[in-house]
Design a protein around this motif. Structure first.
Motif, PDB file in Angstrom:
ATOM      1  N   GLU A  85      33.098  12.254  41.577  1.00  0.00           N
ATOM      2  CA  GLU A  85      33.647  11.453  42.675  1.00  0.00           C
ATOM      3  C   GLU A  85      33.014  11.877  43.993  1.00  0.00           C
ATOM      4  OE1 GLU A  85      38.013  11.050  44.887  1.00  0.00           O
ATOM      5  OE2 GLU A  85      37.654  12.572  43.348  1.00  0.00           O
ATOM      6  N   ASN A  86      32.638  10.895  44.820  1.00  0.00           N
ATOM      7  CA  ASN A  86      32.120  11.192  46.150  1.00  0.00           C
ATOM      8  C   ASN A  86      33.230  11.775  47.024  1.00  0.00           C
ATOM      9  OD1 ASN A  86      29.669  10.218  45.355  1.00  0.00           O
ATOM     10  ND2 ASN A  86      29.752   8.343  46.580  1.00  0.00           N
ATOM     11  N   VAL A  87      32.827  12.629  47.966  1.00  0.00           N
ATOM     12  CA  VAL A  87      33.789  13.186  48.920  1.00  0.00           C
ATOM     13  C   VAL A  87      33.335  12.779  50.321  1.00  0.00           C
ATOM     14  CG1 VAL A  87      34.983  15.250  49.739  1.00  0.00           C
ATOM     15  CG2 VAL A  87      34.110  15.166  47.376  1.00  0.00           C
TER      16      VAL A  87
ATOM     17  N   LEU B 269      23.411  17.630  50.499  1.00  0.00           N
ATOM     18  CA  LEU B 269      24.820  17.300  50.243  1.00  0.00           C
ATOM     19  C   LEU B 269      25.012  15.800  50.075  1.00  0.00           C
ATOM     20  CD1 LEU B 269      25.437  20.291  50.779  1.00  0.00           C
ATOM     21  CD2 LEU B 269      27.441  19.544  52.048  1.00  0.00           C
ATOM     22  N   GLN B 270      24.280  15.023  50.845  1.00  0.00           N
ATOM     23  CA  GLN B 270      24.369  13.566  50.714  1.00  0.00           C
ATOM     24  C   GLN B 270      23.974  13.138  49.301  1.00  0.00           C
ATOM     25  OE1 GLN B 270      22.033  11.459  53.632  1.00  0.00           O
ATOM     26  NE2 GLN B 270      22.500   9.461  52.777  1.00  0.00           N
ATOM     27  N   GLU B 271      22.948  13.770  48.770  1.00  0.00           N
ATOM     28  CA  GLU B 271      22.499  13.450  47.411  1.00  0.00           C
ATOM     29  C   GLU B 271      23.554  13.823  46.369  1.00  0.00           C
ATOM     30  OE1 GLU B 271      18.734  15.425  47.253  1.00  0.00           O
ATOM     31  OE2 GLU B 271      17.679  13.787  48.287  1.00  0.00           O
ATOM     32  N   GLU B 272      24.442  14.740  46.719  1.00  0.00           N
ATOM     33  CA  GLU B 272      25.544  15.133  45.832  1.00  0.00           C
ATOM     34  C   GLU B 272      26.799  14.272  46.063  1.00  0.00           C
ATOM     35  OE1 GLU B 272      25.902  18.160  43.837  1.00  0.00           O
ATOM     36  OE2 GLU B 272      24.065  19.225  44.331  1.00  0.00           O
TER      37      GLU B 272
ATOM     38  N   TYR C 212      40.226  16.431  55.949  1.00  0.00           N
ATOM     39  CA  TYR C 212      41.352  15.534  56.190  1.00  0.00           C
ATOM     40  C   TYR C 212      42.492  16.006  55.300  1.00  0.00           C
ATOM     41  CZ  TYR C 212      38.836  13.274  52.273  1.00  0.00           C
ATOM     42  OH  TYR C 212      38.149  13.020  51.118  1.00  0.00           O
ATOM     43  N   PRO C 213      43.744  15.720  55.685  1.00  0.00           N
ATOM     44  CA  PRO C 213      44.888  16.285  54.964  1.00  0.00           C
ATOM     45  C   PRO C 213      44.915  15.934  53.480  1.00  0.00           C
ATOM     46  CG  PRO C 213      45.622  15.300  57.026  1.00  0.00           C
ATOM     47  CD  PRO C 213      44.180  14.934  56.861  1.00  0.00           C
ATOM     48  N   GLU C 214      44.426  14.742  53.141  1.00  0.00           N
ATOM     49  CA  GLU C 214      44.566  14.249  51.768  1.00  0.00           C
ATOM     50  C   GLU C 214      43.494  14.767  50.814  1.00  0.00           C
ATOM     51  OE1 GLU C 214      46.426  11.756  54.814  1.00  0.00           O
ATOM     52  OE2 GLU C 214      44.318  12.324  54.545  1.00  0.00           O
ATOM     53  N   LEU C 215      42.598  15.644  51.274  1.00  0.00           N
ATOM     54  CA  LEU C 215      41.609  16.254  50.378  1.00  0.00           C
ATOM     55  C   LEU C 215      42.316  16.900  49.185  1.00  0.00           C
ATOM     56  CD1 LEU C 215      39.073  18.152  52.686  1.00  0.00           C
ATOM     57  CD2 LEU C 215      38.443  16.554  50.875  1.00  0.00           C
ATOM     58  N   THR C 216      41.825  16.638  47.987  1.00  0.00           N
ATOM     59  CA  THR C 216      42.406  17.270  46.804  1.00  0.00           C
ATOM     60  C   THR C 216      41.699  18.604  46.531  1.00  0.00           C
ATOM     61  OG1 THR C 216      40.837  16.232  45.284  1.00  0.00           O
ATOM     62  CG2 THR C 216      42.858  14.995  45.817  1.00  0.00           C
TER      63      THR C 216
ATOM     64  N   ARG D 140      34.462  20.675  44.889  1.00  0.00           N
ATOM     65  CA  ARG D 140      33.166  19.987  44.814  1.00  0.00           C
ATOM     66  C   ARG D 140      32.319  20.294  46.047  1.00  0.00           C
ATOM     67  NH1 ARG D 140      31.350  14.555  44.497  1.00  0.00           N
ATOM     68  NH2 ARG D 140      29.453  15.703  44.073  1.00  0.00           N
ATOM     69  N   VAL D 141      32.956  20.228  47.224  1.00  0.00           N
ATOM     70  CA  VAL D 141      32.237  20.517  48.469  1.00  0.00           C
ATOM     71  C   VAL D 141      31.766  21.973  48.470  1.00  0.00           C
ATOM     72  CG1 VAL D 141      32.385  20.622  50.984  1.00  0.00           C
ATOM     73  CG2 VAL D 141      33.560  18.782  49.749  1.00  0.00           C
ATOM     74  N   ILE D 142      32.660  22.877  48.123  1.00  0.00           N
ATOM     75  CA  ILE D 142      32.334  24.308  48.130  1.00  0.00           C
ATOM     76  C   ILE D 142      31.179  24.618  47.181  1.00  0.00           C
ATOM     77  CG2 ILE D 142      33.228  26.584  47.437  1.00  0.00           C
ATOM     78  CD1 ILE D 142      35.997  25.505  48.587  1.00  0.00           C
ATOM     79  N   ASP D 143      31.232  24.054  45.988  1.00  0.00           N
ATOM     80  CA  ASP D 143      30.165  24.296  45.007  1.00  0.00           C
ATOM     81  C   ASP D 143      28.823  23.790  45.524  1.00  0.00           C
ATOM     82  OD1 ASP D 143      32.038  25.413  43.326  1.00  0.00           O
ATOM     83  OD2 ASP D 143      32.248  23.639  42.040  1.00  0.00           O
TER      84      ASP D 143
END
Length: 376
Positions: A4-6, A302-305, A349-353, A359-362
């Motif tokens: 899923e894109n973030v 990151l954009q490519e991810e 944003y607050p709704e980040l799961t 995913r972002v951290i990795d």
């Protein structure tokens, strides 16, 4: 299955959670057809002012307008100098220019990215009339020395709190220290309308009254114009949205802080810098800003991810074409200039799961690490 894109920010997630309440409020406003300076605006002004620890709130059409109204109400005009920073959105400077005043820049603290109050003395002149400290990214400026300096020299203080709804300095909310606090309620802020809106907070009844007049064509009574104002009103549809969102602000800020803590714990040793929080303040993370080498390659990776990023802000204001008239050259604000090539904002944003956060951290670990070794 593709991951899923973030996105950098997901406005739809918040809307869907509040949709029934918001649509009902819209219907109510449209049934009554009082579309500006109505009961919702007045209720929101009172609620937001009280939240900030202020007596008065003056709703208006944008954060830029809020700054302009504050400057005009404080009597800042042609030829007056206003001390501020270059590491901010251009609205801070536009408002100064709109009233005919001149921005004078000081450099920033290399760790918080905020106004270095120790430089105020260096730029003080007989024409200095005001200071605009900017509570950038969600962290407060160190307000006590700023206020002490302003009082010692008879200067107005207008807080640009456009990215810091609910942030505190020494336990007191921003927007309540200076003569006026100015907040953007732009749709992606911690507290955002569905479009454009702003609000000013103050404890000075005279300033509040002036700002109310300036936002509504210079009038207290319709068709009686005491001063030259403008059309800068907050409409009832936006006020309805803001009233519905207001009770959620503290929880949303807490969720942002929890996400930031997760980022900090996992990225502190991976990137060059994670956000710093001073012991005297609280950070509400309008943006989560890190530093990396080779920032542009990092963003592309990151954009490519499928991960959204942004730069707040890539070119300091003193080096923008629009500010050329003020005569600043590269090298005059070295900390600001060095920072501009290394900062990048991650999704916040607050709704980040938890899954999205990971995913972002990795992705950051994967790409920041390779860039660091590549640039070493």
């Amino acid at each position: 299955m593709a991951s899923e894109n973030v996105p950098l920010v997901d406005l739809r997630a918040q809307y869907l959670a509040l949709k029934p309440e918001i649509m009902a409020a819209f219907e109510e406003v449209l049934e009554g057809m009082q579309l500006f300076i109505g009961p919702r605006q007045r209720a929101f002004e009172q609620e937001f002012a009280a939240y900030c620890g202020c007596q008065f709130g003056v709703g208006n059409s944008s954060g830029t307008t809020a700054l302009e109204l504050a400057l005009r109400a404080c009597g800042i005009g042609a030829g007056d100098e206003v001390i501020t920073v270059s590491n901010t959105f251009i609205a801070t400077i536009e408002a100064i220019a709109i009233v005919g005043a001149i921005p004078v820049f000081v450099d920033i603290d290399p760790e918080t990215y905020l106004m270095d109050w120790q430089q105020l003395e260096q730029v003080l002149t007989p024409r200095t009339r005001a200071i605009i400290p900017v509570h950038l990214y969600g962290h407060p400026v160190e307000m006590q020395p700023v206020m002490d300096f302003a009082r010692a020299h008879g200067l107005r203080v207008i807080e640009d709190a456009s990215q810091a709804h609910g942030a505190t300095y020494q336990g007191q909310r921003v927007g309540s220290f200076g003569d006026v606090g100015c907040f953007s309620l732009y749709f992606s802020k911690n507290l955002g309308a569905f479009g454009e809106a702003g609000i000013c907070t103050t404890n000075d009844p005279e300033l509040a009254e002036k700002m109310r007049m300036y936002r509504d064509h210079g009038s207290r009574v319709r068709y009686l114009h005491e001063i030259m104002g403008s059309n800068a009103r907050l409409d009832e549809l936006q006020a309805a949205v803001l009233l519905i969102k207001m009770p959620h602000l503290e929880r949303w800020n807490a969720e942002r802080q929890a996400h930031a803590q997760t980022y900090n714990e996992q990225l502190r040793d991976v990137v060059e810098a994670v956000p710093v929080v001073r012991s005297w303040g609280t950070h509400v993370y309008c943006y989560y800003v890190i530093q990396v080498p080779d920032r542009d390659r990092f963003r592309i990776a990151l954009q490519e991810e499928g991960i959204g990023t942004n730069i707040h802000y890539p070119t300091p204001l003193h080096l923008q074409p629009a500010c050329a008239q003020y005569g600043y050259k590269p090298g005059l604000l070295p900390v600001t200039e060095a920072l501009a090539s290394r900062i990048v904002s991650l999704p916040m944003y607050p709704e980040l799961t938890q899954k999205q956060l990971q995913r972002v951290i990795d992705a950051v670990k994967k790409h920041a690490g390779s860039l660091t070794s590549h640039s070493a």
